[in-house]
Scaffold this motif. Structure first.
Motif, PDB file in Angstrom:
ATOM      1  N   LEU A   1     -17.113  86.141 117.578  1.00 36.39           N
ATOM      2  CA  LEU A   1     -16.413  87.373 117.916  1.00 36.39           C
ATOM      3  C   LEU A   1     -14.966  87.303 117.443  1.00 36.39           C
ATOM      4  O   LEU A   1     -14.288  86.302 117.660  1.00 36.39           O
ATOM      5  N   GLU A   2     -14.507  88.367 116.804  1.00 32.80           N
ATOM      6  CA  GLU A   2     -13.104  88.450 116.398  1.00 32.80           C
ATOM      7  C   GLU A   2     -12.325  89.194 117.474  1.00 32.80           C
ATOM      8  O   GLU A   2     -12.778  90.242 117.963  1.00 32.80           O
TER       9      GLU A   2
ATOM     10  N   GLY B   1     -14.151  75.077 115.609  1.00 38.04           N
ATOM     11  CA  GLY B   1     -13.021  75.307 116.500  1.00 38.04           C
ATOM     12  C   GLY B   1     -11.710  75.569 115.796  1.00 38.04           C
ATOM     13  O   GLY B   1     -10.706  75.872 116.449  1.00 38.04           O
ATOM     14  N   SER B   2     -11.686  75.471 114.477  1.00 39.64           N
ATOM     15  CA  SER B   2     -10.471  75.754 113.721  1.00 39.64           C
ATOM     16  C   SER B   2     -10.212  77.265 113.700  1.00 39.64           C
ATOM     17  O   SER B   2     -11.082  78.067 114.032  1.00 39.64           O
ATOM     18  N   VAL B   3      -9.015  77.634 113.284  1.00 40.91           N
ATOM     19  CA  VAL B   3      -8.672  79.052 113.187  1.00 40.91           C
ATOM     20  C   VAL B   3      -9.094  79.565 111.815  1.00 40.91           C
ATOM     21  O   VAL B   3      -8.524  79.181 110.793  1.00 40.91           O
ATOM     22  N   ALA B   4     -10.099  80.432 111.801  1.00 42.27           N
ATOM     23  CA  ALA B   4     -10.610  80.973 110.539  1.00 42.27           C
ATOM     24  C   ALA B   4      -9.810  82.189 110.083  1.00 42.27           C
ATOM     25  O   ALA B   4      -9.578  82.386 108.894  1.00 42.27           O
ATOM     26  N   VAL B   5      -9.390  83.033 111.034  1.00 40.37           N
ATOM     27  CA  VAL B   5      -8.585  84.222 110.729  1.00 40.37           C
ATOM     28  C   VAL B   5      -7.462  84.289 111.748  1.00 40.37           C
ATOM     29  O   VAL B   5      -7.708  84.248 112.960  1.00 40.37           O
ATOM     30  N   ALA B   6      -6.215  84.372 111.249  1.00 38.77           N
ATOM     31  CA  ALA B   6      -5.051  84.453 112.134  1.00 38.77           C
ATOM     32  C   ALA B   6      -4.338  85.782 111.924  1.00 38.77           C
ATOM     33  O   ALA B   6      -4.442  86.407 110.864  1.00 38.77           O
ATOM     34  N   SER B   7      -3.617  86.213 112.936  1.00 38.51           N
ATOM     35  CA  SER B   7      -2.880  87.476 112.829  1.00 38.51           C
ATOM     36  C   SER B   7      -1.753  87.342 111.822  1.00 38.51           C
ATOM     37  O   SER B   7      -1.110  86.287 111.715  1.00 38.51           O
ATOM     38  N   PRO B   8      -1.483  88.401 111.052  1.00 39.49           N
ATOM     39  CA  PRO B   8      -0.401  88.357 110.072  1.00 39.49           C
ATOM     40  C   PRO B   8       0.950  88.618 110.728  1.00 39.49           C
ATOM     41  O   PRO B   8       1.010  89.178 111.832  1.00 39.49           O
ATOM     42  N   PRO B   9       2.032  88.231 110.076  1.00 38.10           N
ATOM     43  CA  PRO B   9       3.357  88.583 110.605  1.00 38.10           C
ATOM     44  C   PRO B   9       3.585  90.087 110.502  1.00 38.10           C
ATOM     45  O   PRO B   9       3.021  90.756 109.641  1.00 38.10           O
ATOM     46  N   LYS B  10       4.402  90.610 111.429  1.00 32.25           N
ATOM     47  CA  LYS B  10       4.678  92.052 111.441  1.00 32.25           C
ATOM     48  C   LYS B  10       6.124  92.325 111.069  1.00 32.25           C
ATOM     49  O   LYS B  10       7.010  91.493 111.266  1.00 32.25           O
TER      50      LYS B  10
END
Length: 251
Positions: A93-94, A140-149
């Protein structure tokens, strides 16, 4: 102008795989349970949901989540659903976590035709600088992270740019509604329902009481019918089905 549908099944029949949904409610208060159950029976999957939370195990959006019908959630609180935590941590789930007030304003802004706005909420945190884990990998690694805004100073204070939210559909629950789609929310159910209803291109509202046009006084209407395309009148049994999430006083 008669927006009433014969059943919840008919009202959600065209919600397709991959659709985005804004869903009202807070915890289990004001949740469109009947519409959610109809959508579960309808079978649509890969849903992108925007809601304050994702229900609890076995209630609200938790019903769709347990059936693996939700692929992405934009919300502000996820702490009461063990299956939610399991799917998120396992990479199924994202999840985009948003400060609660910012989420409400993003929904309202989308419905008002405002593409983006600046807010001080989240400045100096990962909300603004990026790096929040949206999706985990199987290990358990981070596959997709939020971008800077983008940030900008106003009056000597830094603000972060947030985008308005518009969804394909919205599902909400109201106390009263008329055939034109005008809605009245009662007490705690006037939570995320109004902004969620505004954000949907097609908004479906389940109402506990169906009124005829003219019965609702203009000054008591919380959401005008221009935002609502479909109305479903609940049965007495459906209207009374209100589970208490947590008891905080003696019975």
């Amino acid at each position: 102008m008669n927006k009433v549908r014969a059943s919840a099944t008919e009202a959600v029949a065209d919600i397709h795989d991959g659709a985005s949904l804004a869903v009202g409610g807070f915890g289990l208060s004001g949740v469109p349970e009947t519409l959610i159950r109809a959508l579960y029976a309808q079978g649509a999957g890969d849903l992108k949901v925007v809601s304050n939370n994702c229900g609890v195990d076995g209630r609200g959006l938790g019903v769709l989540l347990a059936a693996s019908r939700i692929s992405r959630v934009t919300g502000s609180y996820v702490g009461e659903n063990k299956e939610f935590a399991r799917q998120y941590l396992s990479g199924e789930l994202e999840v985009e976590l948003v400060p609660q007030g910012t989420l409400a304003e993003r929904l309202r802004a989308g419905g008002a035709g405002i593409p983006a706005f600046y807010t001080p909420a989240g400045v100096g945190t990962q909300v603004a600088v990026g790096g929040l884990p949206w999706r985990h990998g199987p290990d358990g690694s981070v596959a997709v992270a939020s971008p800077p805004k983008e940030t900008r100073d106003f009056g000597g204070r830094t603000h972060v740019l947030e985008h308005g939210i518009v969804t394909d559909f919205a599902l909400v629950r109201a106390w009263r509604g008329d055939r034109h789609g005008n809605l009245v929310f009662r007490r705690a159910a006037a939570n995320f329902n109004p902004p969620a209803a505004m954000a949907g291109r097609i908004t479906v509202a389940e109402v506990e009481e169906l009124a005829e046009p003219g019965e609702l006084r203009p000054d008591e209407i919380h959401l005008p019918g221009v935002y609502v395309q479909r109305i479903v009148a609940l049965t007495a049994e459906e209207a009374a089905d209100k589970k208490i999430e947590k008891r905080t006083v003696r019975s």
